[in-house]
Design a protein around this motif. Structure first.
Motif, PDB file in Angstrom:
ATOM      1  N   VAL A 162       0.858  -1.180   0.000  1.00 40.04           N
ATOM      2  CA  VAL A 162       0.000   0.000   0.000  1.00 40.04           C
ATOM      3  C   VAL A 162       0.897   1.233   0.000  1.00 40.04           C
ATOM      4  O   VAL A 162       1.570   1.519   0.990  1.00 40.04           O
ATOM      5  CB  VAL A 162      -0.944   0.011   1.222  1.00 40.04           C
ATOM      6  N   LYS A 163       0.946   1.932  -1.143  1.00 40.95           N
ATOM      7  CA  LYS A 163       1.797   3.109  -1.315  1.00 40.95           C
ATOM      8  C   LYS A 163       3.251   2.786  -0.983  1.00 40.95           C
ATOM      9  O   LYS A 163       3.955   3.560  -0.348  1.00 40.95           O
ATOM     10  CB  LYS A 163       1.287   4.280  -0.467  1.00 40.95           C
ATOM     11  N   GLY A 164       3.690   1.599  -1.421  1.00 37.66           N
ATOM     12  CA  GLY A 164       5.071   1.185  -1.229  1.00 37.66           C
ATOM     13  C   GLY A 164       5.371   0.589   0.128  1.00 37.66           C
ATOM     14  O   GLY A 164       6.499   0.145   0.371  1.00 37.66           O
ATOM     15  N   LYS A 165       4.383   0.526   1.030  1.00 39.03           N
ATOM     16  CA  LYS A 165       4.593  -0.036   2.365  1.00 39.03           C
ATOM     17  C   LYS A 165       3.993  -1.440   2.421  1.00 39.03           C
ATOM     18  O   LYS A 165       2.846  -1.645   2.039  1.00 39.03           O
ATOM     19  CB  LYS A 165       3.956   0.860   3.426  1.00 39.03           C
ATOM     20  N   PRO A 166       4.786  -2.446   2.906  1.00 35.38           N
ATOM     21  CA  PRO A 166       4.324  -3.836   2.841  1.00 35.38           C
ATOM     22  C   PRO A 166       3.392  -4.214   3.988  1.00 35.38           C
ATOM     23  O   PRO A 166       3.552  -3.774   5.124  1.00 35.38           O
ATOM     24  CB  PRO A 166       5.625  -4.630   2.918  1.00 35.38           C
ATOM     25  N   PHE A 167       2.409  -5.035   3.651  1.00 40.80           N
ATOM     26  CA  PHE A 167       1.538  -5.699   4.625  1.00 40.80           C
ATOM     27  C   PHE A 167       1.556  -7.181   4.266  1.00 40.80           C
ATOM     28  O   PHE A 167       1.112  -7.562   3.188  1.00 40.80           O
ATOM     29  CB  PHE A 167       0.115  -5.140   4.550  1.00 40.80           C
ATOM     30  N   GLN A 168       2.121  -8.014   5.165  1.00 50.19           N
ATOM     31  CA  GLN A 168       2.279  -9.437   4.871  1.00 50.19           C
ATOM     32  C   GLN A 168       1.640 -10.262   5.971  1.00 50.19           C
ATOM     33  O   GLN A 168       1.764  -9.948   7.157  1.00 50.19           O
ATOM     34  CB  GLN A 168       3.760  -9.794   4.722  1.00 50.19           C
ATOM     35  N   LEU A 169       0.979 -11.361   5.567  1.00 48.94           N
ATOM     36  CA  LEU A 169       0.232 -12.179   6.505  1.00 48.94           C
ATOM     37  C   LEU A 169       0.407 -13.643   6.130  1.00 48.94           C
ATOM     38  O   LEU A 169       0.249 -14.017   4.965  1.00 48.94           O
ATOM     39  CB  LEU A 169      -1.244 -11.794   6.471  1.00 48.94           C
ATOM     40  N   VAL A 170       0.736 -14.492   7.126  1.00 49.34           N
ATOM     41  CA  VAL A 170       0.838 -15.937   6.913  1.00 49.34           C
ATOM     42  C   VAL A 170      -0.559 -16.525   6.952  1.00 49.34           C
ATOM     43  O   VAL A 170      -1.346 -16.227   7.857  1.00 49.34           O
ATOM     44  CB  VAL A 170       1.741 -16.590   7.978  1.00 49.34           C
ATOM     45  N   LEU A 171      -0.882 -17.368   5.988  1.00 46.66           N
ATOM     46  CA  LEU A 171      -2.230 -17.926   5.869  1.00 46.66           C
ATOM     47  C   LEU A 171      -2.360 -19.198   6.693  1.00 46.66           C
ATOM     48  O   LEU A 171      -1.389 -19.972   6.815  1.00 46.66           O
ATOM     49  CB  LEU A 171      -2.537 -18.221   4.399  1.00 46.66           C
ATOM     50  N   PRO A 172      -3.530 -19.480   7.243  1.00 50.09           N
ATOM     51  CA  PRO A 172      -3.723 -20.682   8.073  1.00 50.09           C
ATOM     52  C   PRO A 172      -3.787 -21.970   7.263  1.00 50.09           C
ATOM     53  O   PRO A 172      -3.684 -23.058   7.826  1.00 50.09           O
ATOM     54  CB  PRO A 172      -5.064 -20.407   8.767  1.00 50.09           C
TER      55      PRO A 172
END
Length: 443
Positions: free
Chosen positions: A324-334
């Motif tokens: 988002v606007k060059g900023k990462p959001f990362q999430l491990v999936l179940p």
């Protein structure tokens, strides 16, 4: 605040293959530009220039645009008409909703002999008594003023009353300039007082409001001492900051202010500060496992009016990453998902980003389990092999009967049976046959 750069012009010159020296039309509206610069050096062939809805405070650096026919400077902070004498073929000038109070400055447009259309509505000078008559009498080349055609009778009447109208305009203009000087002084004092208050707040330390910059460095220091802030305390501080920001924002918008260039700049800076604060905040999200449809759904609360081009999504089998606007959001999936079958869309009501990720039905592991039938077959073959090994008979050779082989008889010549000669066919003579000596014999 924005500035006119070469990159900005090239990005807005796609219709001309991003070539700027031969550009004839350029649109730089809503770019928060404060100063009009560089265009007269880079785009000499311009015929149409759109600069509406910016923060330009002065008309400058356009005198070398000899081919300019239409200039749009509506919704800016311009207070005086000037520096347009070099635009020799200028036909249309739009200065709607600016801060022009010096109506006498329109006399500089007398040299623009091709000027046919002028817009001054929404400026303080448009409220002066005798405004239209003064403009019509001063600029005799005009055909349209504020979208209304100038009749010949109107111009004759304006020219007849011009001396009286000019004196009236000068008096109103003088009163406006005095009032404007007072407004500028008040705005400067207000800025100085606000700067002083900010310095005082910054020196109060922890007695004042919570500083997000201090809070960002606080967890590391607490961690080094063995203290960790609880999630409840973090949420409480976040709520305090939000309520403080909401109160400050409400106070700003409810405060009465004059319609001046300074107030426009102040409003823009306040909105810029809000945007920066929002960018610092963490994005809320929810991860839902839809067992009915075998899908994992990610709902990310991106900003409602954010352009979709500023969002990048990367779905992998075990995790999802959103930029988002060059900023990462990362999430491990179940659970493991199918990246190729995943899809994303923006909610029409909230603007949130919703990512649908179908789950993999059967997980393929590295070692395949052996089936029972294969196992049984292997066991059966093992038993047969063991039994066969038990029933093996050993051959014994009597050494007394052993004799060396006859070498001469190893290779024996093959005796071919004598070929049978074909028996000649026997000719049976007919008893009634008579041999004629004159007939030659058969060969």
């Amino acid at each position: 605040m924005g500035r006119i750069t070469e990159d900005l012009i090239r990005r807005n010159a796609e219709h001309n293959d991003c070539v700027i020296f031969s550009l004839e039309e350029l649109s730089l509206h809503q770019q928060e530009i404060e100063r009009l610069e560089h265009i007269d050096k880079w785009c000499r062939d311009l015929k149409i220039l759109y600069l509406q809805n910016n923060l330009i405070g002065k008309i400058e650096n356009v005198g070398k645009l000899k081919k300019l026919e239409y200039l749009n400077l509506a919704l800016n902070n311009i207070e005086k008409i000037e520096n347009l004498e070099g635009c020799e073929v200028l036909k249309k000038l739009d200065l709607t909703v600016n801060f022009i109070g010096e109506l006498s400055s329109i006399q500089t447009l007398k040299q623009n002999i091709h000027l046919e259309e002028l817009f001054l509505m929404g400026n303080p000078c448009a409220n002066f008594d005798g405004y239209r008559a003064f403009v019509v009498a001063t600029l005799q080349q005009l055909k349209w003023l504020d979208g209304k055609e100038i009749e010949r009778s109107e111009r004759i009447q304006a020219l007849q009353n011009y001396p009286m109208i000019e004196q009236q305009i000068r008096e109103q203009e003088k009163a406006y300039c005095l009032r404007r000087a007072k407004e500028k002084e008040e705005a400067e004092n207000k800025v100085h007082s606000e700067c002083g208050n900010v310095d005082k707040r910054s020196n109060r330390g922890f007695d004042g409001r919570w500083d997000p910059d201090i809070s960002s460095s606080l967890p590391s220091s607490l961690e080094s001492k063995g203290h960790f802030p609880s999630p409840e305390s973090q949420q409480e501080e976040c709520n305090k900051k939000k309520s403080y920001d909401n109160e400050e924002d409400l106070e700003f918008w409810s405060k009465p202010c004059l319609f001046t260039p300074e107030s426009r700049l102040e409003t823009l800076r306040h909105m810029e500060k809000q945007r920066e604060d929002q960018e610092k905040l963490r994005l809320d999200f929810s991860l839902k496992d839809d067992e009915k449809h075998h899908t994992i759904i990610l709902d990310l609360a991106v900003y409602r009016y954010m352009d979709t081009s500023l969002i990048e999504i990367d779905v992998q089998p075990t995790y999802v990453r959103v930029m988002v606007k060059g900023k990462p959001f990362q999430l491990v999936l179940p659970a493991e998902v199918k990246p190729d079958s995943s899809s994303a869309k923006r909610s029409q009501t909230t603007g949130h980003l919703v990512v649908y990720m179908p789950k993999v039905e059967e997980v393929i592991t590295g070692v395949r389990p052996t089936s029972k039938s294969v196992k049984a077959t292997l066991d059966c073959s093992k038993e047969q092999g063991n039994q066969r090994s038990k029933n093996i008979e050993k051959l014994e050779v009597d050494p007394s009967k052993h004799s060396f082989p006859d070498v001469t008889t190893i290779v024996q010549e093959k005796k071919h049976p004598p070929r049978r000669l074909k028996s000649e066919p026997q000719i049976q003579e007919d008893p009634g046959f008579e041999d004629n000596p004159e007939v030659p014999p058969l060969i």
